[in-house]
Design an enzyme around this catalytic site. Structure first.
Site, PDB file in Angstrom:
ATOM      1  N   ASP A 127      48.531  38.479  39.978  1.00 48.92           N
ATOM      2  CA  ASP A 127      49.928  38.123  40.300  1.00 48.92           C
ATOM      3  C   ASP A 127      50.128  37.676  41.754  1.00 48.92           C
ATOM      4  OD1 ASP A 127      50.455  38.903  37.747  1.00 48.92           O
ATOM      5  OD2 ASP A 127      51.351  40.823  38.273  1.00 48.92           O
ATOM      6  N   MET A 169      51.774  34.932  33.091  1.00 50.39           N
ATOM      7  CA  MET A 169      52.022  36.284  33.586  1.00 50.39           C
ATOM      8  C   MET A 169      52.811  36.254  34.901  1.00 50.39           C
ATOM      9  SD  MET A 169      48.727  38.582  32.604  1.00 50.39           S
ATOM     10  CE  MET A 169      48.651  39.333  30.977  1.00 50.39           C
ATOM     11  N   ARG A 275      43.564  36.415  32.529  1.00 55.15           N
ATOM     12  CA  ARG A 275      42.838  37.448  33.273  1.00 55.15           C
ATOM     13  C   ARG A 275      41.365  37.528  32.898  1.00 55.15           C
ATOM     14  NH1 ARG A 275      46.646  42.594  32.788  1.00 55.15           N
ATOM     15  NH2 ARG A 275      44.815  43.455  31.797  1.00 55.15           N
TER      16      ARG A 275
END
Ligand code: F6P
Length: 341
Positions: A127, A169, A275
């Site tokens: 992030d 995300m 990820r």
């Protein structure tokens, strides 16, 4: 010196590169012993660990995930760990603990450090929302995956005259949406930092079609919310770890656009694919540097701090500073991408 290392929180490409780097620097340069706790802080509390030597970290530089496993820790168990911090260090004979993790992990690291455990943190998160470091490893990989996905979606969207709503995300910080949206030339970007009006997206798509462009791509962060009253979208309840449960903004927005536009709009939820897999060269290098500096800091006795990137330098910053606030997308970065908001 005996160094313990663990990976906690959501996994992230580059974790193995840090582990490898810690072992290389500690074992090769200092003759240290390194042990790896399994599944994050859970392994520390349950005494599950294994020795890590040069052979044990061979071939993992380019591997995604974490060879040590990861998990999130409930607040109660963290409190338990803090109460027993001194015993933990004594039981495992560790002179330093290097926890690699995001905001939750570093908050726990700070609490353990305050409770007396010699801790050197290493920040990670796709992030990129940890305030005291310019970058976290994993972010570059995630942005690359999301960008490539949108590049691919554009050609199929164009063939079928569709709107694609790509959910990436980013719970509180929209860095992945901002940078992948810009890199892929998305026609709309929705971030958690600024509520969006679906009416603006409808207008944007209609204008594109009026100009003869027969598709559009909207990139939306999973934590983005519409301006209140502009579409039906509720707030989720709070989960065990204090996070709001997502309500599926990508799918809700695609349905809303389809209804208002009378054109097909498809949601594409990229999820954990962002990820997984091999880290980019950038992330491998940053992760390797963080591992090296964490070992150096441990040998200088600089505990209660974590590695951070400032410009092109890796520096040590207090853990307290790292977890006071999240690094969200500032207005000037949104303004730079304005044409696509
Ligand atoms: O913090 C990293 C992150 O990947 C967020 O972007 C995302 O909201 C969350 O973790 C997902 O976590 P989980 O692995 O528990 O689904």
């Amino acid at each position: 010196m005996r160094i313990g290392v663990l990976t906690a929180g959501g996994d992230c490409p580059g974790l193995n590169a840090v582990i490898r780097s810690v072992v290389h620097r500690a074992v090769d340069n200092y003759g240290d012993e390194v042990i790896g706790f399994e599944d994050g802080y859970a392994g520390l509390l349950e005494g599950r660990y294994r020795g890590l030597d040069l052979n044990g970290v061979s071939g993992i530089l380019a591997r995604g995930g974490t060879i040590l496993g990861s998990s999130r820790l409930e607040r109660d168990r963290l409190r338990e760990a803090c109460e027993n911090a001194a015993d933990i260090a004594r039981d495992f004979g560790i002179d330093a603990l290097i926890p690699i993790g995001g905001e939750g992990t570093l908050t726990a690291a700070r609490m353990l450090s305050d409770a007396g455990l010699p801790v050197v943190g290493v920040p990670k998160t796709i992030d990129n929302d940890i305030s005291s470091t310019d970058r976290t490893f994993g972010f570059d990989t995630a942005v690359g995956v999301a960008t490539e996905a949108m590049d691919r979606l554009k050609t199929t969207a164009e063939s079928h005259q569709r709107v694609m709503v790509v959910e990436v995300m980013g719970r509180h910080a929209g860095w992945i949406a901002l940078e992948s949206g810009m890199a892929a030339g998305a026609h709309g970007i929705c971030l958690p930092e600024r509520p969006f009006d679906p009416g603006d997206l409808v207008k944007m798509v209609e204008e594109r079609f009026a100009r003869g462009k027969k598709f559009a791509v909207v990139c939306v962060a999973e934590g983005a919310h519409p301006v209140e009253g502009t579409m039906d979208y509720g707030k989720g309840e709070i989960d065990l770890y204090g996070h709001e449960r997502f309500q599926g903004i990508g799918t809700a927005l695609a349905h809303e656009l389809e209804r208002r536009l009378g054109k097909e709009a498809k949601p594409v939820i990229l999820g954990h694919v962002q990820r997984g897999g091999t880290p980019t060269a950038y992330d491998r290098v940053l992760a390797t540097r963080f591992g090296w500096h964490a070992v150096e800091a441990a040998h200088r006795g600089e505990f209660g701090r974590m590695t951070a990137l400032r410009g092109t330098d890796v520096v040590m910053v207090p853990l307290a500073e790292a977890v006071t606030e999240l690094k969200t997308v500032p207005k000037y970065r949104m303004d730079e991408a304005e044409s696509v908001f």
